[in-house]
Design a protein around this motif. Structure first.
Motif, PDB file in Angstrom:
ATOM      1  N   ARG A 114      40.666  48.016  36.683  1.00  0.00           N
ATOM      2  CA  ARG A 114      41.441  47.624  38.489  1.00  0.00           C
ATOM      3  C   ARG A 114      39.988  46.897  38.287  1.00  0.00           C
ATOM      4  NH1 ARG A 114      41.264  54.017  38.479  1.00  0.00           N
ATOM      5  NH2 ARG A 114      39.159  53.441  38.688  1.00  0.00           N
ATOM      6  N   LYS A 115      38.861  46.739  38.253  1.00  0.00           N
ATOM      7  CA  LYS A 115      37.381  46.056  38.736  1.00  0.00           C
ATOM      8  C   LYS A 115      38.139  44.741  38.349  1.00  0.00           C
ATOM      9  CE  LYS A 115      34.248  48.799  40.777  1.00  0.00           C
ATOM     10  NZ  LYS A 115      34.057  48.384  41.686  1.00  0.00           N
ATOM     11  N   ASN A 116      37.286  43.633  38.983  1.00  0.00           N
ATOM     12  CA  ASN A 116      37.371  42.650  38.732  1.00  0.00           C
ATOM     13  C   ASN A 116      35.524  42.065  38.225  1.00  0.00           C
ATOM     14  OD1 ASN A 116      39.233  41.649  40.797  1.00  0.00           O
ATOM     15  ND2 ASN A 116      38.375  42.673  41.958  1.00  0.00           N
ATOM     16  N   ILE A 117      35.965  41.279  37.663  1.00  0.00           N
ATOM     17  CA  ILE A 117      34.863  40.695  36.169  1.00  0.00           C
ATOM     18  C   ILE A 117      34.115  39.348  37.702  1.00  0.00           C
ATOM     19  CG2 ILE A 117      33.558  39.913  34.465  1.00  0.00           C
ATOM     20  CD1 ILE A 117      35.803  41.011  33.418  1.00  0.00           C
ATOM     21  N   VAL A 118      33.095  39.181  38.391  1.00  0.00           N
ATOM     22  CA  VAL A 118      32.344  37.687  39.304  1.00  0.00           C
ATOM     23  C   VAL A 118      31.136  37.437  38.295  1.00  0.00           C
ATOM     24  CG1 VAL A 118      30.961  37.831  41.146  1.00  0.00           C
ATOM     25  CG2 VAL A 118      32.946  39.699  40.969  1.00  0.00           C
ATOM     26  N   LEU A 119      31.336  35.784  37.676  1.00  0.00           N
ATOM     27  CA  LEU A 119      30.742  35.303  37.696  1.00  0.00           C
ATOM     28  C   LEU A 119      29.061  34.451  38.156  1.00  0.00           C
ATOM     29  CD1 LEU A 119      33.265  34.241  34.282  1.00  0.00           C
ATOM     30  CD2 LEU A 119      31.553  36.362  34.288  1.00  0.00           C
ATOM     31  N   ILE A 120      28.802  35.345  38.309  1.00  0.00           N
ATOM     32  CA  ILE A 120      26.588  33.766  39.063  1.00  0.00           C
ATOM     33  C   ILE A 120      26.253  33.442  37.627  1.00  0.00           C
ATOM     34  CG2 ILE A 120      27.588  35.836  40.503  1.00  0.00           C
ATOM     35  CD1 ILE A 120      24.736  36.735  40.005  1.00  0.00           C
ATOM     36  N   LYS A 162      30.441  28.875  34.419  1.00  0.00           N
ATOM     37  CA  LYS A 162      31.292  29.457  35.093  1.00  0.00           C
ATOM     38  C   LYS A 162      32.830  30.009  34.759  1.00  0.00           C
ATOM     39  CE  LYS A 162      28.912  29.235  39.073  1.00  0.00           C
ATOM     40  NZ  LYS A 162      27.913  28.484  38.799  1.00  0.00           N
ATOM     41  N   SER A 163      32.846  28.569  35.638  1.00  0.00           N
ATOM     42  CA  SER A 163      34.721  27.965  35.554  1.00  0.00           C
ATOM     43  C   SER A 163      34.971  28.215  34.253  1.00  0.00           C
ATOM     44  CB  SER A 163      34.622  27.051  36.076  1.00  0.00           C
ATOM     45  OG  SER A 163      34.182  26.345  37.772  1.00  0.00           O
ATOM     46  N   THR A 164      34.205  27.114  33.359  1.00  0.00           N
ATOM     47  CA  THR A 164      34.279  27.658  32.039  1.00  0.00           C
ATOM     48  C   THR A 164      35.118  28.405  31.297  1.00  0.00           C
ATOM     49  OG1 THR A 164      33.413  25.774  31.655  1.00  0.00           O
ATOM     50  CG2 THR A 164      34.673  25.160  30.104  1.00  0.00           C
TER      51      THR A 164
END
Length: 166
Positions: A4-10, A17-19
């Motif tokens: 249910r959680k999101n994955i956040v790329l930093i 990050k986008s690719t």
């Protein structure tokens, strides 16, 4: 991993990050959100235009507001490199997901940022890329739940290391 959680790329500008985010979202069947694109949609302007016309402080404020307005479920979120400069934005992102730091070395970043002047990278007046890099590394490390090394690696191996980390 809690699905249910999101994955956040930093990570640094040019870290992928986008690719990586798009392919990761496809691979695990989640939606994909790119906060830089959200900022452009909200303002009707390119990131570089905001930086040139309104300056870094205005850009940071818009970025923070955009992040704080996010309440996705089961999404991979690619953030702008400067998101770690906002404690409020990072607190929000950490509360809604797992934060994954895509780590690249300075030389790798420079190699990947050939289009620096049009890319919408938040450099403070007089700040060099090296200074920006040195300033942000400790912030990425502080906020990251997981770190995926990305220097000198292709998309597939980065994706594997992110999936392993998760």
């Amino acid at each position: 991993m809690d699905h249910r959680k999101n994955i956040v790329l930093i990570g640094m500008p040019g870290a992928g990050k986008s690719t990586v985010g798009v392919v990761l979202a496809k691979t695990i069947g989640m939606q994909f959100i790119d906060t830089d694109i959200l900022i452009q949609e909200r303002t009707g302007r390119k990131l570089q235009e905001i930086l040139d016309q309104d300056g870094p402080d205005a850009f940071k404020r818009i970025e923070e507001e955009t992040i704080l307005s996010l309440h996705p479920r089961r999404a991979v979120i690619a953030t702008g490199g400067s998101v770690v400069c906002s404690e409020a934005a990072m607190a929000h992102l950490k509360s809604i997901g797992v934060v994954v730091y895509l780590k690249i070395g300075y030389d790798e970043m420079v190699k990947r940022l050939r289009n620096i002047t049009t890319r919408g990278i938040l450099l403070l007046p007089g700040q060099s890329l090296r200074e920006m890099y040195e300033e942000r590394v400790p912030l990425y490390e502080r906020y990251a739940d997981l770190t995926a090394p990305c220097s000198g690696r292709d998309l597939e191996s980065v994706l594997e290391s992110v999936l392993e980390a998760l």
